[in-house]
Design a protein around this motif. Structure first.
Motif, PDB file in Angstrom:
ATOM      1  N   ASP A   9       0.824  -1.210   0.000  1.00 31.83           N
ATOM      2  CA  ASP A   9       0.000   0.000   0.000  1.00 31.83           C
ATOM      3  C   ASP A   9       0.856   1.258   0.000  1.00 31.83           C
ATOM      4  OD1 ASP A   9      -2.277  -1.538  -0.055  1.00 31.83           O
ATOM      5  OD2 ASP A   9      -2.702  -1.345   2.086  1.00 31.83           O
ATOM      6  N   GLN A  10       1.987   1.229   0.723  1.00 30.64           N
ATOM      7  CA  GLN A  10       2.900   2.373   0.714  1.00 30.64           C
ATOM      8  C   GLN A  10       3.450   2.623  -0.680  1.00 30.64           C
ATOM      9  OE1 GLN A  10       5.340   0.895   4.182  1.00 30.64           O
ATOM     10  NE2 GLN A  10       5.475   3.080   4.620  1.00 30.64           N
ATOM     11  N   LEU A  11       3.816   1.563  -1.373  1.00 30.14           N
ATOM     12  CA  LEU A  11       4.359   1.696  -2.722  1.00 30.14           C
ATOM     13  C   LEU A  11       3.321   2.272  -3.679  1.00 30.14           C
ATOM     14  CD1 LEU A  11       6.370  -1.630  -2.865  1.00 30.14           C
ATOM     15  CD2 LEU A  11       7.355   0.637  -3.224  1.00 30.14           C
ATOM     16  N   LEU A  12       2.107   1.772  -3.595  1.00 35.76           N
ATOM     17  CA  LEU A  12       1.050   2.279  -4.473  1.00 35.76           C
ATOM     18  C   LEU A  12       0.759   3.746  -4.173  1.00 35.76           C
ATOM     19  CD1 LEU A  12      -1.390  -0.788  -4.451  1.00 35.76           C
ATOM     20  CD2 LEU A  12       0.195  -0.118  -6.277  1.00 35.76           C
ATOM     21  N   ALA A  13       0.752   4.108  -2.889  1.00 36.11           N
ATOM     22  CA  ALA A  13       0.498   5.496  -2.512  1.00 36.11           C
ATOM     23  C   ALA A  13       1.640   6.408  -2.952  1.00 36.11           C
ATOM     24  CB  ALA A  13       0.307   5.596  -1.000  1.00 36.11           C
ATOM     25  N   ALA A  14       2.850   5.852  -3.063  1.00 38.23           N
ATOM     26  CA  ALA A  14       4.017   6.646  -3.439  1.00 38.23           C
ATOM     27  C   ALA A  14       4.119   6.882  -4.942  1.00 38.23           C
ATOM     28  CB  ALA A  14       5.293   5.966  -2.947  1.00 38.23           C
ATOM     29  N   GLY A  15       3.278   6.187  -5.740  1.00 36.70           N
ATOM     30  CA  GLY A  15       3.284   6.436  -7.168  1.00 36.70           C
ATOM     31  C   GLY A  15       3.497   5.229  -8.046  1.00 36.70           C
ATOM     32  N   PHE A  16       3.735   4.066  -7.453  1.00 35.79           N
ATOM     33  CA  PHE A  16       3.874   2.852  -8.256  1.00 35.79           C
ATOM     34  C   PHE A  16       2.490   2.378  -8.722  1.00 35.79           C
ATOM     35  CE2 PHE A  16       7.830   2.877  -5.885  1.00 35.79           C
ATOM     36  CZ  PHE A  16       8.754   2.473  -6.843  1.00 35.79           C
ATOM     37  N   ASP A  17       2.481   1.780  -9.902  1.00 39.09           N
ATOM     38  CA  ASP A  17       1.231   1.259 -10.459  1.00 39.09           C
ATOM     39  C   ASP A  17       0.987  -0.183 -10.057  1.00 39.09           C
ATOM     40  OD1 ASP A  17       0.604   3.636 -12.150  1.00 39.09           O
ATOM     41  OD2 ASP A  17       2.491   3.060 -13.103  1.00 39.09           O
ATOM     42  N   GLN A  18       2.072  -0.926  -9.876  1.00 41.79           N
ATOM     43  CA  GLN A  18       1.978  -2.338  -9.508  1.00 41.79           C
ATOM     44  C   GLN A  18       3.111  -2.660  -8.541  1.00 41.79           C
ATOM     45  OE1 GLN A  18       2.102  -4.601 -13.172  1.00 41.79           O
ATOM     46  NE2 GLN A  18       0.339  -3.540 -14.050  1.00 41.79           N
ATOM     47  N   VAL A  19       2.983  -3.785  -7.848  1.00 44.08           N
ATOM     48  CA  VAL A  19       3.984  -4.215  -6.870  1.00 44.08           C
ATOM     49  C   VAL A  19       4.271  -5.693  -7.094  1.00 44.08           C
ATOM     50  CG1 VAL A  19       4.513  -4.505  -4.416  1.00 44.08           C
ATOM     51  CG2 VAL A  19       3.197  -2.504  -5.188  1.00 44.08           C
ATOM     52  N   VAL A  20       5.552  -6.070  -6.985  1.00 46.50           N
ATOM     53  CA  VAL A  20       5.948  -7.467  -7.132  1.00 46.50           C
ATOM     54  C   VAL A  20       6.886  -7.841  -5.991  1.00 46.50           C
ATOM     55  CG1 VAL A  20       7.942  -6.957  -8.618  1.00 46.50           C
ATOM     56  CG2 VAL A  20       6.845  -9.205  -8.751  1.00 46.50           C
ATOM     57  N   LEU A  21       6.803  -9.068  -5.534  1.00 45.23           N
ATOM     58  CA  LEU A  21       7.641  -9.552  -4.441  1.00 45.23           C
ATOM     59  C   LEU A  21       9.039  -9.887  -4.953  1.00 45.23           C
ATOM     60  CD1 LEU A  21       7.693 -10.436  -1.414  1.00 45.23           C
ATOM     61  CD2 LEU A  21       7.128 -12.747  -2.228  1.00 45.23           C
ATOM     62  N   ASP A  22      10.046  -9.464  -4.204  1.00 45.64           N
ATOM     63  CA  ASP A  22      11.449  -9.789  -4.493  1.00 45.64           C
ATOM     64  C   ASP A  22      11.915 -10.699  -3.365  1.00 45.64           C
ATOM     65  OD1 ASP A  22      14.140  -9.790  -5.243  1.00 45.64           O
ATOM     66  OD2 ASP A  22      14.062  -7.706  -5.913  1.00 45.64           O
ATOM     67  N   GLN A  23      12.084 -11.979  -3.672  1.00 42.14           N
ATOM     68  CA  GLN A  23      12.313 -12.986  -2.640  1.00 42.14           C
ATOM     69  C   GLN A  23      13.688 -13.616  -2.795  1.00 42.14           C
ATOM     70  OE1 GLN A  23       9.260 -16.052  -2.607  1.00 42.14           O
ATOM     71  NE2 GLN A  23       8.972 -15.718  -0.427  1.00 42.14           N
ATOM     72  N   ASP A  24      14.576 -13.338  -1.822  1.00 42.53           N
ATOM     73  CA  ASP A  24      15.926 -13.916  -1.835  1.00 42.53           C
ATOM     74  C   ASP A  24      16.648 -13.655  -3.155  1.00 42.53           C
ATOM     75  OD1 ASP A  24      15.543 -14.981   0.749  1.00 42.53           O
ATOM     76  OD2 ASP A  24      14.520 -16.729  -0.090  1.00 42.53           O
ATOM     77  N   GLY A  25      16.501 -12.424  -3.662  1.00 46.36           N
ATOM     78  CA  GLY A  25      17.191 -12.057  -4.897  1.00 46.36           C
ATOM     79  C   GLY A  25      16.571 -12.603  -6.153  1.00 46.36           C
ATOM     80  N   GLN A  26      15.359 -13.124  -6.043  1.00 52.77           N
ATOM     81  CA  GLN A  26      14.668 -13.682  -7.198  1.00 52.77           C
ATOM     82  C   GLN A  26      13.293 -13.039  -7.334  1.00 52.77           C
ATOM     83  OE1 GLN A  26      15.967 -16.239  -9.302  1.00 52.77           O
ATOM     84  NE2 GLN A  26      17.863 -15.849  -8.177  1.00 52.77           N
TER      85      GLN A  26
END
Length: 316
Positions: free
Chosen positions: A182-199
């Motif tokens: 939610d913070q990312l979307l409020a900051a201006g991002f359109d979508q969010v993706v998980l970055d898990q252990d460098g992958q």
């Protein structure tokens, strides 16, 4: 004057709030009354002793904003002129912005005309300049899909805001914790993706990738490019300084591109263009957290924590 002095490497506790002599000008250098400064991950690395060239004791701080208090170039840098300064070995080879006053080489001082508050202005120099320069290298076009790897960082948030002002693009931010979605979307991002252990556990591909984690994930980011796509390796949030066993023909997919941007190569015209973009598009550059100089330890603790998000600023 009050300053934060690091006498030897260590944790946040080595950031000593103390009184030191105010610097006096010398040929080619001018004195800045520092109103604010951003706090950067590179300063945490230096504080920890991971910058071998830095000798202690040292006043850290690779950026600052303020006004000229005493000058050796009255024409370009008159007393009272509002300025920004960053990089140029500031806070590393010589004392930097973690103080009420800083003595800075004239060529590292950049006059600005802006109505931004001191806290907002302090969020701009290193962070927004880095994001802006890297986005220029990504050659954004209307319709592009862009991934910011390390989206919760100060540069990541700045990049999302600037990218939307520069072109009609879709910007995805990566995070290690979807609790920050939610913070990312409020900051201006359109979508969010998980970055898990460098992958990135997704088959999604992008036209442009701003790589802020750095060498640790550059090879993997390259695999998420569309044909003719570009990765700009700009940050080092992953704590790895160089690519290991990187054979370009094997690691860079055919007809894709790897570039980089180093904020130490400061161009005054780029600074002016950045401030014009911020002004023309009324971009919200406000920091997420603001501390006082005596609370620098708390600022470092917050920036290094899993709770951190966006830009951290410390006012004098």
């Amino acid at each position: 004057m009050k300053a934060i002095v690091v006498r030897h490497p260590g944790g946040p506790e080595v950031l000593e709030y103390t009184e030191v002599p105010r610097p006096t000008v010398k040929p080619g250098w001018s004195l800045v009354e520092v109103k604010g400064r951003g706090v950067n991950h590179s300063e945490i690395f230096t504080r920890d002793g991971e910058s071998p060239s830095v000798k202690f004791p040292r006043i850290l701080g690779i950026e600052a904003v303020g006004v000229i208090a005493d000058t050796t170039n009255a024409e370009r840098l008159p007393v009272g002129q509002k300025v920004v300064t960053f990089m140029g070995e500031m806070g590393r080879a010589y004392d930097g912005g973690y103080a009420e006053y800083a003595l800075i080489p004239n060529e590292q001082l950049f006059p600005v005309t802006t109505d931004l508050s001191w806290s907002d202005l302090a969020a701009v120099p290193e962070t927004y300049y880095t994001a802006y320069g890297a986005l220029e290298g990504l050659q954004l076009h209307d319709g592009d899909t862009m991934l910011v790897r390390g989206g919760t960082s100060g540069v990541g948030v700045a990049a999302a805001k600037l990218a939307h002002a520069m072109a009609s693009v879709t910007v995805t931010g990566s995070t290690r914790s979807l609790a920050k979605r939610d913070q990312l979307l409020a900051a201006g991002f359109d979508q969010v993706v998980l970055d898990q252990d460098g992958q990135l556990p997704t088959g999604q591909r992008y036209d442009k990738i701003l790589e802020l984690i750095g060498a640790a994930t550059v090879p993997e980011s390259l695999q998420h490019l569309n044909p003719a796509g570009i990765v700009s390796a700009t940050g080092e949030l992953g704590g790895q300084w160089g690519l290991q066993d990187f054979e370009p023909v094997e690691k860079i997919p055919s007809n894709t591109y790897l570039t980089a941007f180093h904020s130490g190569n400061i161009d005054e015209h780029r600074i002016q263009a950045l401030f014009k973009l911020i002004d023309d598009h009324d971009i919200d550059v406000s920091p997420v957290k603001v501390f006082g100089l005596k609370d620098m330890q708390a600022a470092h603790e917050y920036l290094a924590s899993h709770r951190s998000f966006g830009k951290v600023v410390v006012l004098s």
